[in-house]
Design an enzyme around this catalytic site. Sequence first.
Site, PDB file in Angstrom:
ATOM      1  N   GLU A   1     -11.496  -3.237   2.242  1.00  0.00           N
ATOM      2  CA  GLU A   1     -10.379  -4.057   2.740  1.00  0.00           C
ATOM      3  C   GLU A   1     -10.859  -5.119   3.733  1.00  0.00           C
ATOM      4  O   GLU A   1     -10.406  -6.270   3.692  1.00  0.00           O
ATOM      5  CB  GLU A   1      -9.309  -3.181   3.391  1.00  0.00           C
ATOM      6  CG  GLU A   1      -8.629  -2.172   2.468  1.00  0.00           C
ATOM      7  CD  GLU A   1      -8.186  -2.765   1.151  1.00  0.00           C
ATOM      8  OE1 GLU A   1      -7.821  -3.948   1.097  1.00  0.00           O
ATOM      9  OE2 GLU A   1      -8.225  -2.035   0.145  1.00  0.00           O
TER      10      GLU A   1
ATOM     11  N   HIS B   1     -12.213  -8.222   2.269  1.00  0.00           N
ATOM     12  CA  HIS B   1     -11.204  -9.215   1.867  1.00  0.00           C
ATOM     13  C   HIS B   1     -10.974 -10.253   2.968  1.00  0.00           C
ATOM     14  O   HIS B   1     -10.678 -11.410   2.685  1.00  0.00           O
ATOM     15  CB  HIS B   1      -9.869  -8.537   1.552  1.00  0.00           C
ATOM     16  CG  HIS B   1      -9.777  -7.949   0.171  1.00  0.00           C
ATOM     17  ND1 HIS B   1      -9.860  -8.715  -0.976  1.00  0.00           N
ATOM     18  CD2 HIS B   1      -9.606  -6.681  -0.259  1.00  0.00           C
ATOM     19  CE1 HIS B   1      -9.733  -7.940  -2.041  1.00  0.00           C
ATOM     20  NE2 HIS B   1      -9.575  -6.685  -1.637  1.00  0.00           N
TER      21      HIS B   1
END
Length: 201
Positions: free
Chosen positions: A167, A170
């Site tokens: 995550e 990202h």
Amino acid sequence: MANAARKAIFANMAILKIARMGHPVLAQAARPVADPTAPEIRHLVNDMVETMMDANGAGLAAPQVHVPLRLVIFQAPAERTDLSQQEGGMGETEKFDHTAPLTCLINPEILVLDAGIEGGWEGCLSVPGLRGFVERPAHIRYRGFGLDGKLIERSASGFHARVVQHEVDHLDGRLYPSRMRDISKLIFESEARHFATASDG
Ligand code: NI
């Protein structure tokens, strides 16, 4: 229920459109969140949770819903089998456990604790239908802020460490295929069963 109250509830729920690989928002560095306690941040996180649940994902970063801010959400169960280490949809036989603890992490930072590396299969809601075998640091410490503005600081390993690194990537414009060392291990999820025995144990 009064109309105003009903409107207030439904105004707070929305399933957002997920950006897919190739959209520029996924390739840029996201900006820090100025105030983690701001109402619009809480609203965004509520929508991201709805969106993640709807898409049957284990994690979601704000850029994936076209918002270039340093904010991620994830659910990290204590233990999962290797092929299920994916952010995106599950195989036909496995459903993601949405009762796992949900974390919202704002302006996250990751510290790699040792040289240990672990491989695992990952998926991504922005790269639908695919799985890739990615090696990442096995033990990390991470920190960031919650919606209440309080510092969250934890050590993580296994799936927990993997999903947080995926995550946070990202937020730096990275998708997992760019972390892969062996691109021949980029496969369709419908073929993932062929790799199940290889990755067991
Ligand atoms: Ni992803």
